[in-house]
Design a protein around this motif. Structure first.
Motif, PDB file in Angstrom:
ATOM      1  N   ASP A  44       0.837  -1.207   0.000  1.00  0.00           N
ATOM      2  CA  ASP A  44       0.000   0.000   0.000  1.00  0.00           C
ATOM      3  C   ASP A  44       0.867   1.251   0.000  1.00  0.00           C
ATOM      4  O   ASP A  44       0.591   2.219  -0.711  1.00  0.00           O
ATOM      5  CB  ASP A  44      -0.934   0.009   1.205  1.00  0.00           C
ATOM      6  CG  ASP A  44      -1.960  -1.104   1.167  1.00  0.00           C
ATOM      7  OD1 ASP A  44      -2.195  -1.677   0.077  1.00  0.00           O
ATOM      8  OD2 ASP A  44      -2.521  -1.418   2.237  1.00  0.00           O
ATOM      9  N   ARG A  45       1.932   1.228   0.783  1.00  0.00           N
ATOM     10  CA  ARG A  45       2.860   2.359   0.847  1.00  0.00           C
ATOM     11  C   ARG A  45       3.553   2.554  -0.500  1.00  0.00           C
ATOM     12  O   ARG A  45       3.733   3.684  -0.956  1.00  0.00           O
ATOM     13  CB  ARG A  45       3.873   2.102   1.961  1.00  0.00           C
ATOM     14  CG  ARG A  45       4.779   3.254   2.283  1.00  0.00           C
ATOM     15  CD  ARG A  45       5.613   2.883   3.513  1.00  0.00           C
ATOM     16  NE  ARG A  45       6.575   3.883   3.805  1.00  0.00           N
ATOM     17  CZ  ARG A  45       6.500   4.755   4.814  1.00  0.00           C
ATOM     18  NH1 ARG A  45       5.470   4.719   5.627  1.00  0.00           N
ATOM     19  NH2 ARG A  45       7.447   5.635   5.019  1.00  0.00           N
ATOM     20  N   VAL A  46       3.927   1.462  -1.162  1.00  0.00           N
ATOM     21  CA  VAL A  46       4.554   1.537  -2.481  1.00  0.00           C
ATOM     22  C   VAL A  46       3.623   2.216  -3.475  1.00  0.00           C
ATOM     23  O   VAL A  46       4.055   3.036  -4.294  1.00  0.00           O
ATOM     24  CB  VAL A  46       4.963   0.126  -2.971  1.00  0.00           C
ATOM     25  CG1 VAL A  46       5.272   0.102  -4.458  1.00  0.00           C
ATOM     26  CG2 VAL A  46       6.150  -0.390  -2.164  1.00  0.00           C
ATOM     27  N   LEU A  47       2.344   1.900  -3.416  1.00  0.00           N
ATOM     28  CA  LEU A  47       1.379   2.514  -4.329  1.00  0.00           C
ATOM     29  C   LEU A  47       1.289   4.020  -4.106  1.00  0.00           C
ATOM     30  O   LEU A  47       1.176   4.797  -5.057  1.00  0.00           O
ATOM     31  CB  LEU A  47       0.011   1.848  -4.182  1.00  0.00           C
ATOM     32  CG  LEU A  47      -0.025   0.366  -4.571  1.00  0.00           C
ATOM     33  CD1 LEU A  47      -1.386  -0.235  -4.267  1.00  0.00           C
ATOM     34  CD2 LEU A  47       0.353   0.176  -6.031  1.00  0.00           C
ATOM     35  N   VAL A  48       1.343   4.449  -2.848  1.00  0.00           N
ATOM     36  CA  VAL A  48       1.344   5.878  -2.536  1.00  0.00           C
ATOM     37  C   VAL A  48       2.622   6.523  -3.074  1.00  0.00           C
ATOM     38  O   VAL A  48       2.579   7.585  -3.695  1.00  0.00           O
ATOM     39  CB  VAL A  48       1.199   6.122  -1.015  1.00  0.00           C
ATOM     40  CG1 VAL A  48       1.410   7.587  -0.667  1.00  0.00           C
ATOM     41  CG2 VAL A  48      -0.162   5.644  -0.525  1.00  0.00           C
ATOM     42  N   ILE A  49       3.754   5.879  -2.855  1.00  0.00           N
ATOM     43  CA  ILE A  49       5.041   6.397  -3.335  1.00  0.00           C
ATOM     44  C   ILE A  49       5.003   6.564  -4.847  1.00  0.00           C
ATOM     45  O   ILE A  49       5.392   7.609  -5.388  1.00  0.00           O
ATOM     46  CB  ILE A  49       6.197   5.461  -2.924  1.00  0.00           C
ATOM     47  CG1 ILE A  49       6.386   5.479  -1.412  1.00  0.00           C
ATOM     48  CG2 ILE A  49       7.488   5.835  -3.652  1.00  0.00           C
ATOM     49  CD1 ILE A  49       7.257   4.352  -0.871  1.00  0.00           C
ATOM     50  N   ARG A  50       4.552   5.542  -5.532  1.00  0.00           N
ATOM     51  CA  ARG A  50       4.495   5.594  -6.994  1.00  0.00           C
ATOM     52  C   ARG A  50       3.614   6.744  -7.465  1.00  0.00           C
ATOM     53  O   ARG A  50       3.957   7.486  -8.382  1.00  0.00           O
ATOM     54  CB  ARG A  50       3.992   4.267  -7.555  1.00  0.00           C
ATOM     55  CG  ARG A  50       4.072   4.227  -9.085  1.00  0.00           C
ATOM     56  CD  ARG A  50       3.710   2.903  -9.625  1.00  0.00           C
ATOM     57  NE  ARG A  50       2.263   2.756  -9.519  1.00  0.00           N
ATOM     58  CZ  ARG A  50       1.587   1.706  -9.909  1.00  0.00           C
ATOM     59  NH1 ARG A  50       2.211   0.674 -10.408  1.00  0.00           N
ATOM     60  NH2 ARG A  50       0.289   1.645  -9.798  1.00  0.00           N
ATOM     61  N   SER A  51       2.481   6.925  -6.815  1.00  0.00           N
ATOM     62  CA  SER A  51       1.580   8.015  -7.176  1.00  0.00           C
ATOM     63  C   SER A  51       2.241   9.379  -6.967  1.00  0.00           C
ATOM     64  O   SER A  51       2.135  10.272  -7.811  1.00  0.00           O
ATOM     65  CB  SER A  51       0.305   7.901  -6.342  1.00  0.00           C
ATOM     66  OG  SER A  51      -0.541   8.993  -6.580  1.00  0.00           O
ATOM     67  N   LEU A  52       2.927   9.534  -5.842  1.00  0.00           N
ATOM     68  CA  LEU A  52       3.603  10.797  -5.560  1.00  0.00           C
ATOM     69  C   LEU A  52       4.734  11.052  -6.546  1.00  0.00           C
ATOM     70  O   LEU A  52       4.922  12.188  -7.010  1.00  0.00           O
ATOM     71  CB  LEU A  52       4.128  10.807  -4.124  1.00  0.00           C
ATOM     72  CG  LEU A  52       3.050  10.842  -3.032  1.00  0.00           C
ATOM     73  CD1 LEU A  52       3.677  10.614  -1.664  1.00  0.00           C
ATOM     74  CD2 LEU A  52       2.266  12.139  -3.072  1.00  0.00           C
TER      75      LEU A  52
END
Length: 121
Positions: A44-52
């Motif tokens: 989930d954190r990776v998905l946020v990172i990728r989006s940012l």
């Protein structure tokens, strides 16, 4: 889950996952053999990172804002320096400008397609 499965599920390459770890953005667990072990919260954190990252925010700023975005705490509401907020606002404004340009381009393409279809009849 191992890095290959985490890569498949998140849509982020194994190389990127290792880079995020090197940058201190994620901290996967380790199996007894030393292999990385990714849990769902890390994905989930990776998905946020990728989006940012896709929005243009640099890793340096992501590292600062990420805890407040992913841990469910009030860390993001702590007092932060005005310079940092100014930087984040600048990236947000540039993103809004890119969205406006893309919306204009989409409208122009829509108009072109409508006109092309009209002349085909």
């Amino acid at each position: 889950m191992k890095i290959s499965e985490a890569s498949r599920i998140s849509g982020v390459s194994a190389r990127s996952l290792r880079h995020y770890e090197d940058e201190g953005l994620i901290v996967p667990g380790r199996f007894s053999n030393g292999f990385r072990d990714y849990c769902q919260s890390t994905i989930d954190r990776v998905l946020v990172i990728r989006s940012l990252l896709e929005s243009g925010l640099p890793v340096r700023l992501i590292r600062e804002v990420l805890p407040g975005l992913t841990d469910g705490s009030d860390a993001g509401t702590e007092v932060v320096c005005a310079e940092f907020l100014h930087e984040v606002q600048g990236y947000r404004d540039r993103l809004a400008a890119r969205i406006a340009v893309l919306s204009d381009q989409q409208a122009a393409l829509d108009a072109y397609l409508r006109e092309a279809r009209r002349t085909d009849l």
